[in-house]
Design a protein around this motif. Structure first.
Motif, PDB file in Angstrom:
ATOM      1  N   UNK A 171       0.640  -1.292  -0.084  1.00 35.64           N
ATOM      2  CA  UNK A 171      -0.120  -0.034   0.016  1.00 35.64           C
ATOM      3  C   UNK A 171       0.708   1.225  -0.066  1.00 35.64           C
ATOM      4  N   UNK A 172       2.026   1.191   0.464  1.00 35.06           N
ATOM      5  CA  UNK A 172       2.917   2.483   0.215  1.00 35.06           C
ATOM      6  C   UNK A 172       3.416   2.642  -1.115  1.00 35.06           C
ATOM      7  N   UNK A 173       3.180   1.887  -1.969  1.00 37.04           N
ATOM      8  CA  UNK A 173       3.527   2.092  -3.567  1.00 37.04           C
ATOM      9  C   UNK A 173       2.246   2.622  -4.143  1.00 37.04           C
ATOM     10  N   UNK A 174       2.121   4.251  -4.134  1.00 36.54           N
ATOM     11  CA  UNK A 174       0.983   4.821  -4.890  1.00 36.54           C
ATOM     12  C   UNK A 174       1.526   5.193  -6.266  1.00 36.54           C
ATOM     13  N   UNK A 175       0.285   5.204  -6.849  1.00 43.48           N
ATOM     14  CA  UNK A 175       0.369   5.733  -8.388  1.00 43.48           C
ATOM     15  C   UNK A 175      -0.882   6.471  -8.645  1.00 43.48           C
ATOM     16  N   UNK A 176      -0.559   7.249  -9.963  1.00 45.90           N
ATOM     17  CA  UNK A 176      -1.612   7.970 -10.609  1.00 45.90           C
ATOM     18  C   UNK A 176      -1.193   8.205 -11.973  1.00 45.90           C
ATOM     19  N   UNK A 177      -2.119   8.806 -12.619  1.00 52.34           N
ATOM     20  CA  UNK A 177      -1.869   9.198 -14.111  1.00 52.34           C
ATOM     21  C   UNK A 177      -0.285   9.954 -14.267  1.00 52.34           C
ATOM     22  N   UNK A 213       4.940   6.422  -7.010  1.00 52.85           N
ATOM     23  CA  UNK A 213       6.033   6.660  -5.655  1.00 52.85           C
ATOM     24  C   UNK A 213       6.041   5.806  -4.720  1.00 52.85           C
ATOM     25  N   UNK A 214       7.316   5.357  -4.101  1.00 52.02           N
ATOM     26  CA  UNK A 214       7.401   4.587  -3.175  1.00 52.02           C
ATOM     27  C   UNK A 214       7.622   5.492  -2.031  1.00 52.02           C
ATOM     28  N   UNK A 215       6.666   5.232  -1.140  1.00 54.58           N
ATOM     29  CA  UNK A 215       6.580   6.138   0.224  1.00 54.58           C
ATOM     30  C   UNK A 215       7.557   5.293   1.318  1.00 54.58           C
ATOM     31  N   UNK A 216       8.768   5.809   1.644  1.00 55.47           N
ATOM     32  CA  UNK A 216       9.810   4.895   2.203  1.00 55.47           C
ATOM     33  C   UNK A 216       9.534   5.255   3.569  1.00 55.47           C
ATOM     34  N   UNK A 217       9.340   6.399   3.968  1.00 57.86           N
ATOM     35  CA  UNK A 217       9.047   6.947   5.465  1.00 57.86           C
ATOM     36  C   UNK A 217       7.571   7.752   5.484  1.00 57.86           C
ATOM     37  N   UNK A 218       6.717   7.242   6.263  1.00 56.77           N
ATOM     38  CA  UNK A 218       5.290   7.659   6.286  1.00 56.77           C
ATOM     39  C   UNK A 218       5.117   8.209   7.549  1.00 56.77           C
ATOM     40  N   UNK A 238       9.871  10.040   0.094  1.00 50.69           N
ATOM     41  CA  UNK A 238       9.031   9.346  -0.957  1.00 50.69           C
ATOM     42  C   UNK A 238      10.370   9.245  -2.131  1.00 50.69           C
ATOM     43  N   UNK A 239      10.378   8.099  -2.879  1.00 49.78           N
ATOM     44  CA  UNK A 239      11.219   8.036  -4.152  1.00 49.78           C
ATOM     45  C   UNK A 239       9.963   8.035  -5.257  1.00 49.78           C
TER      46      UNK A 239
END
Length: 127
Positions: free
Chosen positions: A13-19, A23-28, A38-39
């Motif tokens: 779930x920390x790997x978000x995407x859109x059009x 993004x890999x959310x490394x620290x949340x 995020x990377x």
């Protein structure tokens, strides 16, 4: 101590995407830090209209080329490896990836939960 890799986040779930982006959310937020890290990849040819009304964002480019358009002034800034930009006034902007995928290391304050995607106005919820 927190040690994490982008591979640890991909497919969670920390790997978000859109059009046009992912993004890999490394620290949340749940990691207990005052910032999220995020990377992010903006795909070549993508143009993202963004306006982080509820967050401050800082970005460091480490791959690809693009441009950042300040929608308040119309000023255009080139983005290439080694460029850092900070949206210190909740600046509405356009980010374009023009040569290769634009790869950025991004921070958000306050930190994101990690599952957010952009609202229609290009922002993330205040949460």
């Amino acid at each position: 101590m927190i040690v994490i890799t982008a591979d640890d986040v991909t497919g969670t779930p920390r790997h978000a995407s859109g059009p046009g982006w992912e993004s890999n959310r490394l620290i949340v937020r749940d990691d207990g830090m005052d910032v999220s890290v995020h990377e992010t990849r903006v795909f070549e040819g993508a143009e993202l209209r963004l306006h982080y009304k509820n967050h401050f964002e800082t970005n460091y480019c480490f791959e690809g080329e693009g441009e950042l358009v300040d929608l308040a002034t119309g000023e255009v800034f080139p983005i290439r490896p080694g460029t850092l930009y900070a949206l210190d006034k909740h600046d509405p902007h356009i980010l374009r990836a023009t040569k290769g995928d634009l790869r950025l290391l991004c921070t958000f304050t306050p930190p994101l939960k990690g599952t957010e995607t952009h609202a229609a106005d290009g922002s993330y919820a205040a949460d």
